[in-house]
Design a protein around this motif. Structure first.
Motif, PDB file in Angstrom:
ATOM      1  N   ASN A  21       0.747  -1.183   0.063  1.00  0.00           N
ATOM      2  CA  ASN A  21      -0.047   0.004  -0.041  1.00  0.00           C
ATOM      3  C   ASN A  21       0.772   1.243   0.009  1.00  0.00           C
ATOM      4  N   ALA A  22       0.175   2.438  -0.528  1.00  0.00           N
ATOM      5  CA  ALA A  22       1.011   3.638  -0.640  1.00  0.00           C
ATOM      6  C   ALA A  22      -0.143   4.697  -0.511  1.00  0.00           C
ATOM      7  N   TYR A  23       0.135   5.847  -0.600  1.00  0.00           N
ATOM      8  CA  TYR A  23      -0.680   7.023  -0.871  1.00  0.00           C
ATOM      9  C   TYR A  23      -0.452   8.147  -1.380  1.00  0.00           C
ATOM     10  N   PHE A  24      -1.243   8.466  -2.533  1.00  0.00           N
ATOM     11  CA  PHE A  24      -0.963   9.585  -3.505  1.00  0.00           C
ATOM     12  C   PHE A  24      -1.804  10.619  -3.189  1.00  0.00           C
ATOM     13  N   PRO A  25      -1.318  12.096  -3.764  1.00  0.00           N
ATOM     14  CA  PRO A  25      -2.449  13.046  -3.532  1.00  0.00           C
ATOM     15  C   PRO A  25      -3.706  12.960  -3.860  1.00  0.00           C
ATOM     16  N   TRP A  53      -5.823   2.419  -0.558  1.00  0.00           N
ATOM     17  CA  TRP A  53      -7.179   2.729  -0.190  1.00  0.00           C
ATOM     18  C   TRP A  53      -7.313   4.258  -0.153  1.00  0.00           C
TER      19      TRP A  53
END
Lengths: 491, 491
Positions: free
Chosen positions: A63-67, A149
């Motif tokens: 998992n990661a998170y982008f803007p 997510w």
């Protein structure tokens, strides 16, 4: 007790809406098209998330998170993508409010206009591929197997709780590969995971296959999907996995040096499921009394309701129930002993039925004497009196049985609602009186597909991976067809 | 090997930034002030989330989800809140883009202007209390104990990865209670949970106390906080819990009928921690070689690196290591056997040091002969050769020892950096050469606080719950003071 829900036969759509609200799953918010997911609904979503997340990780994803926000210009870079997503979206144009000098409250500060407008992500291919450009130089940097997510937003005009909302929660996988073959294997792997999840966890049978070209994701070369059948005979697309080819790599200039030392564009997949799955879960199994939840996704799997008049009686019941609760918990079964004294047992029975708790135990003075409990199954609405001795083992087995039974019921329903059709006349006639999946031959052209949709409102839900091997001719044009495809009216 | 990081002594701020990027925790995105959380950083955040979520659930809280967008008018309803949050925020004014008729690409469609602008939530009190109004009629509906995991946005002008970003991830708890006392107990309970998490999981000692009035959350009657000390001697606010009184209930007209049948406004708390904790974690423990992670939050707790020349040697090492990996996993220890052949052992050593893996094992031909492995601790940078027989037990104990040792080291550092000061001259002089926590008497007025800040840049970090019981006089005005408060320069 008065029925709290409109019945399905009376008004299916109203039944669904009533149920989502009365069972405390979700409600509408003051913001047009955006929903509030209430704790009970969110607890089901968390169970879905946990299982999907494990399946993603077991297959090597991280998992990661982008803007949240995407520069407007990014959306234009992939030609098809812009047509699909740039149109109806939330646009951030300013970054400050100020007090109106005329005392009319807060206004947008005209001095705080953004140089370039930002869009709330409708999906994240563009921002992610603009990032992958910096992460990928060589085949050694590949594959990248990332999931996120997140919340996304699409400015839908007609919304329905869970099924179609402006903001929704989802996961979006975005993978990058050195070869076309690898990207195709990934795309297929993920639709298989979605299928496994839908069937084994949600108890919802699904057809897996390709979307027709006109139903593809904007920017994809191929879209694989899982399609489920709801109790009203309408289809629901429950998950999609896209083979993006090199489209986004080309749009964002993402190249790599392969093992042979040559430069090439990177191959991509993306795939997602959303809170729409909640709608599928509700519509696939529930009845006029409320939710029917598969045990694997039920926040409460067993509820125990004491039937007593005096506090001494409750104390005696608790003496028997407390050890049972401990035994059930030790088996990993979630259980609630509802000994609250502000509601009558009948009210509690109806309430937990509405909320779809798979198993209900009731125990009163006579049961205490006899060493029994009354055991009720939510899915079949059947009751029996069983010995309390060893009931934890009965329940453990029942969890599996109910899970399987719910799935089998849906599978039988789908079989019953699936019709082979050979002529267009028959097809049109059937669609006036009947719903469900219709298997028919199609010539593979967008023109025929559009004609069928215009005349019947049915669309091609998927071109199954596993065809029946039965060649034939298109029911409309008579041109050759290699396999039947699945038509239905859909959500 | 060349150092990949600027050293802390050279430039602490640059060291932090280098480390966050080089250790693959996060990076800046093309969207101003918004970061990309990379898989390794996100894996740490997921571990934080999982533990916090469990602590919230263990204390009776449930998760839910509220809309991302908030109508502009909602922000104005609580007078202090609007001043604190409405100003620097992302404003959605339109819901559609269209192709420029002059061929200049996508433009905002002027026909798709929203009647009322929407704000991307900077925090969710307003949308949540507008919802609670419909959920609460009687004391029987209380308490409501809800938490939300979400992204929020504040248009910060100067941003730093994790520490201050325009978009960040957080959890926000929003609770509703029938009495002031209950709301106060909840507010305190949550700051205690944050404190326990910071100390027991992050290994970061924190001071707990009240914020001064001027540092309170906009709309709160009291703000409790945890304050940590970073290695550069600056303080970092790591979590806050707010007693909101009846402010939001009054702003959104949320009344209930109490047990005596009288109407009253509902009492509230809200509390949150964010991805800022990642910044605290990095800055509290790491060194010039890279991250130092406490075992409880390390995505990889043990890395095993084989040292070999030929494939046969690797095969022999694997024969010994595979069973060890299984034993470690059986103990719940996450372990990675890095037998990749595209990097030299020295590169791997440096890489896992940079990533803060708590324990490293290395094994070569001689170790195989001797039945040993080389065991290195990341926190102390010490190495020893130990028997491979039973090393899983050694490692299991080491996980606890390292966790405690990291915390103790940070605790000792804080003790060393905490100074009692009695006169303002001494205070000003000290602040020119020294950093850390300064304990001093203060007269409790905003004027004195502002004067101190203006003259020294130090602010009151907190008024500790546990004062030293030492009365005194304000170092600036000489007015009486009941306890020392904590001053520091801060992030």
């Amino acid at each position: 007790m008065a029925k709290v829900l409109t019945s399905r036969s009376e008004n299916y759509s109203q039944w669904y809406n009533d149920l989502v609200i009365k069972a405390d799953l979700a409600e509408n918010s003051p913001v047009r098209g955006c929903m509030i997911i209430k704790p009970y609904g969110y607890a089901i979503w968390e169970k879905m998330q946990a299982q999907l997340d494990q399946m993603f990780k077991d297959t090597g994803h991280q998992n990661a998170y982008f803007p949240l926000l995407i520069p407007k210009s990014f959306l234009s870079k992939e030609a098809d993508h812009v047509e699909g997503f740039a149109k109806e979206c939330a646009v951030v144009t300013h970054y400050r409010l100020k007090n109106d000098p005329n005392g009319k409250g807060l206004i947008v500060d005209p001095d705080a206009k953004l140089e370039e407008e930002l869009i709330i992500r409708p999906t994240s291919e563009t921002i992610i591929w603009s990032t992958y450009k910096n992460w990928i130089q060589s085949y050694r940097d590949l594959p990248i197997l990332i999931n996120q997510w997140a919340n996304v937003m699409r400015w839908e005009m007609r919304t329905r709780l869970f099924l179609r909302t402006a903001e929704f929660l989802w996961q979006e996988g975005h993978t990058a590969h050195a070869t076309k073959e690898e990207a195709l294997v990934e795309t297929k792997q993920m639709v298989d995971i979605y299928g496994e999840f839908a069937e084994q966890w949600m108890g919802v049978p699904v057809l897996k296959g390709h979307k027709s070209e006109s139903e593809r994701f904007a920017g994809a070369l191929d879209t694989y999907c899982i399609e489920a059948l709801m109790q009203d005979g309408k289809a629901l697309q429950a998950g999609t996995s896209h083979f993006l080819g090199q489209n986004f790599a080309k749009a964002f200039d993402v190249k790599f040096t392969n093992k042979e030392g040559k430069e090439d564009y990177v191959w991509a997949s993306s795939w997602g499921v959303s809170t729409r799955l909640m709608g599928a879960l509700v519509m696939a199994h529930s009845d006029d009394n409320g939710l029917v939840l598969p045990p694997k996704l039920a926040p409460i799997q067993v509820v125990i309701i004491p039937i007593y008049r005096k506090d001494e009686e409750l104390a005696k019941i608790a003496e028997v129930i407390d050890p049972l609760v401990a035994k059930l918990k030790a088996k990993g079964i979630s259980v609630k002993f509802d000994d609250s004294d502000n509601r009558k047992p009948g009210w509690k029975f109806a309430q937990y039925e509405l909320k779809g708790v798979p198993v209900r135990l009731a125990i009163g003075a006579r049961d205490l004497e006899n060493g029994t409990v009354e055991l009720a199954r939510r899915d079949t609405l059947t009751k029996e009196t069983v010995s309390i001795e060893g009931v934890e083992d009965v329940i453990e087995n029942l969890m599996v049985e109910i899970q399987n039974s719910i799935f089998q019921k849906a599978l039988d329903f789908r079989a019953e609602k699936t019709t082979k059709v050979d002529t267009y006349d028959e097809f049109k006639e059937l669609l006036e009186s009947k719903t469900g999946f219709f298997l028919a031959h199609w010539d593979g052209t967008a023109e025929t597909e559009a004609k069928i949709q215009a005349e019947t409102k049915a669309t091609i839900r998927c071109i199954p991976f596993e065809g029946d091997g039965e060649e034939g001719v298109c029911m409309v044009t008579g041109k050759p067809s290699l396999q039947r495809v699945v038509f239905a009216k859909s959500y």
